[in-house]
Design an enzyme around this catalytic site. Structure first.
Site, PDB file in Angstrom:
ATOM      1  N   ASP A  72       0.872  -1.242  -0.191  1.00  9.29           N
ATOM      2  CA  ASP A  72      -0.015   0.089   0.063  1.00  9.29           C
ATOM      3  C   ASP A  72       0.748   1.173  -0.196  1.00  9.29           C
ATOM      4  O   ASP A  72       2.110   1.094   0.104  1.00  9.29           O
ATOM      5  CB  ASP A  72      -0.832   0.043   1.220  1.00  9.29           C
ATOM      6  CG  ASP A  72      -0.248  -0.393   2.708  1.00  9.29           C
ATOM      7  OD1 ASP A  72       0.916  -0.331   2.736  1.00  9.29           O
ATOM      8  OD2 ASP A  72      -0.858  -0.691   3.421  1.00  9.29           O
ATOM      9  N   ASP A 141      -7.250  -3.217  14.534  1.00  5.76           N
ATOM     10  CA  ASP A 141      -8.648  -3.494  14.317  1.00  5.76           C
ATOM     11  C   ASP A 141      -8.962  -4.933  13.203  1.00  5.76           C
ATOM     12  O   ASP A 141      -9.692  -5.251  12.665  1.00  5.76           O
ATOM     13  CB  ASP A 141      -9.497  -2.389  13.621  1.00  5.76           C
ATOM     14  CG  ASP A 141      -8.979  -1.877  12.337  1.00  5.76           C
ATOM     15  OD1 ASP A 141      -7.814  -2.415  12.101  1.00  5.76           O
ATOM     16  OD2 ASP A 141      -9.570  -0.845  11.817  1.00  5.76           O
ATOM     17  N   HIS A 143      -7.058  -5.233  10.436  1.00  5.69           N
ATOM     18  CA  HIS A 143      -7.081  -5.027   9.040  1.00  5.69           C
ATOM     19  C   HIS A 143      -5.675  -5.567   8.350  1.00  5.69           C
ATOM     20  O   HIS A 143      -4.706  -5.533   9.125  1.00  5.69           O
ATOM     21  CB  HIS A 143      -7.387  -3.614   8.651  1.00  5.69           C
ATOM     22  CG  HIS A 143      -6.299  -2.553   8.995  1.00  5.69           C
ATOM     23  ND1 HIS A 143      -6.329  -1.385  10.019  1.00  5.69           N
ATOM     24  CD2 HIS A 143      -5.087  -2.319   8.691  1.00  5.69           C
ATOM     25  CE1 HIS A 143      -5.292  -0.831   9.963  1.00  5.69           C
ATOM     26  NE2 HIS A 143      -4.615  -1.346   8.937  1.00  5.69           N
ATOM     27  N   GLU A 148      -9.483  -1.821   5.415  1.00  6.62           N
ATOM     28  CA  GLU A 148     -10.093  -1.636   6.569  1.00  6.62           C
ATOM     29  C   GLU A 148     -11.658  -2.479   6.717  1.00  6.62           C
ATOM     30  O   GLU A 148     -12.103  -3.009   5.876  1.00  6.62           O
ATOM     31  CB  GLU A 148     -10.592  -0.233   6.488  1.00  6.62           C
ATOM     32  CG  GLU A 148      -9.477   0.959   6.182  1.00  6.62           C
ATOM     33  CD  GLU A 148      -8.824   0.945   7.581  1.00  6.62           C
ATOM     34  OE1 GLU A 148      -8.516   0.184   8.546  1.00  6.62           O
ATOM     35  OE2 GLU A 148      -7.901   2.138   7.724  1.00  6.62           O
TER      36      GLU A 148
HETATM   37  C1  GLP Z   1      -0.856   0.219   8.608  1.00  3.78           C
HETATM   38  C2  GLP Z   1      -0.442  -0.839   7.376  1.00  3.78           C
HETATM   39  C3  GLP Z   1      -0.453  -2.042   7.423  1.00  3.78           C
HETATM   40  C4  GLP Z   1       0.021  -2.410   8.824  1.00  3.78           C
HETATM   41  C5  GLP Z   1      -0.707  -1.477  10.041  1.00  3.78           C
HETATM   42  C6  GLP Z   1      -0.001  -1.846  11.323  1.00  3.78           C
HETATM   43  O1  GLP Z   1      -2.469   0.032   8.396  1.00  3.78           O
HETATM   44  N1  GLP Z   1      -1.177  -0.281   6.004  1.00  3.78           N
HETATM   45  O2  GLP Z   1       0.003  -2.492   6.455  1.00  3.78           O
HETATM   46  O3  GLP Z   1      -0.018  -3.801   9.143  1.00  3.78           O
HETATM   47  O4  GLP Z   1      -0.613  -0.426   9.842  1.00  3.78           O
HETATM   48  O5  GLP Z   1       1.203  -1.175  11.597  1.00  3.78           O
HETATM   49  P1  GLP Z   1       2.244  -1.569  12.710  1.00  3.78           P
HETATM   50  O6  GLP Z   1       2.963  -2.643  12.208  1.00  3.78           O
HETATM   51  O7  GLP Z   1       2.946  -0.474  12.539  1.00  3.78           O
HETATM   52  O8  GLP Z   1       1.335  -1.809  13.956  1.00  3.78           O
END
Ligand code: GLP
Length: 272
Positions: A72, A141, A143, A148
């Site tokens: 993304d 959450d 995702h 989402e």
């Molecule tokens: C964002 C990214 C996800 C990631 C999530 C959790 O939403 N788009 O790909 O998994 O954050 O991030 P973190 O690894 O910092 O907890």
């Protein structure tokens, strides 16, 4: 679905890096038959990226014939912005390894036609033979990428509006100011992730305990998009003890028992 419960984040990161390196080496990739790796950003994969760099430096793995597709990217953030996913990947992984620039794919959140960009991203994945291994993290959450809650389980790369939850969670990277967090992003879809030959999701830390519980112990549900992993033929969760806080004792014991061999034999992974 396999669930590997590691004692802490360090051992989890090491295992993930070794697992990726072993899979790359097993394919014996060539320019015509590259290993295709899906990659996430966020804090979850940082440890694994550090370990992959170490493995590269030790001569245990090369990325010359690896093609990557990132999950993304924010819409409208300049590539050179320190919080853009382009910048993150460059700093955390790509500039430390031998991957050719032309093998790196990240959705372009500044493309003049974003829908065309998404369509072409999917086509590029198909053209290179599909993704061999998709590495991911998870949101609190539940995702995956920016899919989402409520995302279609068969979705493909597209533009998504970020939830307030996600923007608040990511505000820490934008001077704690939610209004600075982009409101939209380009993201691979759940269908894109499900089409990968293998999917490996990192779930670590107490803040992810509820997500792990929903993904592992409850049913497939579009409100916890990570739960779709239950339907994948080769889905793996690499988590740490902290993240298991909401799981049943029996669930934890069960997976520790059936995966004890994989958990105990980390150093052998590259010499098997
Ligand atoms: C964002 C990214 C996800 C990631 C999530 C959790 O939403 N788009 O790909 O998994 O954050 O991030 P973190 O690894 O910092 O907890």
């Amino acid at each position: 679905m396999r669930i590997l419960i590691h004692k802490d984040y360090d051992s989890l990161s090491k295992w993930v890096a070794y697992y990726i390196a072993r899979n790359i080496n097993a394919k014996k990739p060539t320019p015509d038959k590259p290993f295709v790796l899906g990659l996430p950003t966020g804090s979850s994969p940082i440890g694994a990226y550090k370990e992959l760099i170490k493995l590269y430096q030790a001569g245990k793995v090369s990325f010359r014939n690896v093609v990557t597709f990132n999950m993304d990217e924010y819409v409208g953030l300049p590539e050179g912005h320190p919080e853009s996913y382009h910048y993150f990947m460059q700093e955390r992984l790509f500039r430390h390894i031998d991957i050719p620039k032309e093998n790196i794919n990240i959705p372009n959140g500044n493309a003049p036609d974003l829908e065309k960009e998404c369509k072409e991203y999917e086509e590029k994945i198909l053209k290179v033979g599909g993704i061999d291994l998709f590495l991911g993290g998870i949101g609190v959450d539940g995702h995956l990428a920016f899919n989402e809650p409520g995302s279609s389980m068969t979705s493909r790369t597209r533009i998504k509006t970020l939830t307030l939850d996600t923007r608040v969670a990511n505000a820490r990277f934008f001077d704690n100011d939610v209004s600075k967090v982009p409101a939209t992003a380009l993201t691979v879809g759940l269908g894109t992730i499900m089409s990968a030959k293998e999917v490996l999701i990192i779930i670590n830390g107490i803040q992810k305990a509820r997500a792990l519980y929903h993904v592992v112990e409850l049913g497939v549900n579009h409100m916890w998009t990570g739960s779709m992993l239950q339907l994948h033929r080769y889905g793996i969760i690499a988590c740490d003890e902290e993240a298991t806080m909401e799981l049943k004792v029996g669930t934890v014991k069960y997976f520790k028992d059936i995966e004890r061999h994989a958990l105990e034999n980390l150093p052998d992974l590259l010499t098997e």
